[in-house]
Design an enzyme around this catalytic site. Sequence first.
Site, PDB file in Angstrom:
ATOM      1  N   GLY A  31       5.480  -1.590   0.292  1.00 52.21           N
ATOM      2  CA  GLY A  31       4.927  -2.483   1.302  1.00 52.21           C
ATOM      3  C   GLY A  31       3.454  -2.759   1.072  1.00 52.21           C
ATOM      4  O   GLY A  31       2.986  -2.875  -0.071  1.00 52.21           O
ATOM      5  N   CYS A  32       2.710  -2.834   2.158  1.00 52.89           N
ATOM      6  CA  CYS A  32       1.285  -3.172   2.079  1.00 52.89           C
ATOM      7  C   CYS A  32       0.487  -2.142   1.296  1.00 52.89           C
ATOM      8  O   CYS A  32      -0.618  -2.430   0.837  1.00 52.89           O
ATOM      9  CB  CYS A  32       0.699  -3.334   3.478  1.00 52.89           C
ATOM     10  N   ALA A  33       1.027  -0.940   1.134  1.00 51.90           N
ATOM     11  CA  ALA A  33       0.334   0.099   0.364  1.00 51.90           C
ATOM     12  C   ALA A  33       0.520  -0.073  -1.134  1.00 51.90           C
ATOM     13  O   ALA A  33      -0.101   0.653  -1.920  1.00 51.90           O
ATOM     14  CB  ALA A  33       0.826   1.477   0.784  1.00 51.90           C
TER      15      ALA A  33
END
Length: 356
Positions: free
Chosen positions: A135-137
């Site tokens: 995801g955003c990581a």
Amino acid sequence: MVAVEPVLPEHVYDQAAITAAVGPLVASEPGRGALLRRLHASAGVDHRHLVLPLEEYAGLHSLGTTNAIFVREAAALAEEACRRALDSAGLAPQDVDHVFATSVTGVAAPSLDVLLAERLGLRGDVRRTPSFGLGCAGGAAGLARVHDHLLGRPDDVALLVSVELCSLTLQHGDDSTANMVASGLFGDGAAAVVVVGERHPLARGGGRAPATIVDTRSHLYPGTTDALGWEVRDTGFAIVLSAGLPDLLAAHLLADVKGLLADHDLTPGDVPTWVVHAGGPRVIDAVRDTLGLPEDAVRESRASLACAGNLSSSSVLDVLARTLAHDDAPPGSPAVLMAFGPGVACELVLLRMGGR
């Protein structure tokens, strides 16, 4: 780290135009429509780049349709980012020894790294690490995993590529607050980073190294698996997004950052440069306030959010490129890069600016 190149799709619209087009697809009831407009207006976003013309989103209703578009368009956008990064580094595709590819907005088999190998002309023996779910990581985690690889293969060239087509996850007729927030926050984009091992000529004065990866940390916050991610439906990926994410960061982030820095005899006050994932206004505020940073420390995160929206895994790499272009910290000074994704996970990367 010798090159960072973000790329955005050609279709760009101001937030008001996106709200006007997308709002009726998501929330047809007047009260919910009014809330959607307020959420879009408070997202900190001025413009977003979309992989398709805005009028085409009304016709997207199934996972099969949107994922086919993802495979086609993501490969093209990622190729452009990779070519730019390799050109900036003065390297050819045949020089790449390892590709780490990350995305959470579509799936492909053969995976994106295989499609890129063919399009770019990578060597047949290139090592590949495809990733889905960070995801955003993913941008920060990708830097960390590339760093791990190069510690064991210090002569190698690694290519990190992130591509996210968040607009393809729009859920028609879903007027949940999470979907309305997502429809006003996330944008489309890609980024590529070239990183070389410490024995490579570009790491030994043979080229420009705007930053060096020093160390990394990963943290999973227990009991948060339902706070951030996707619910996979016949209609596509439906956002799972807890309003409590900023509070989670406030509870954990300071100790995580202090732990990373302490291993290098540093404190947050010793760090002049912060590269913060542009997760949204409340996420940026939470990082600023939890770490006691001045507003100026998150200016590039605000700028990335305003110009492109939250680009998921590509977001922190876009912020990194902006930071490298504008940062005036002394060469060799520390910087901390951070991003947050499903888990909930926090990914931290300690950098030295100027390649020293």
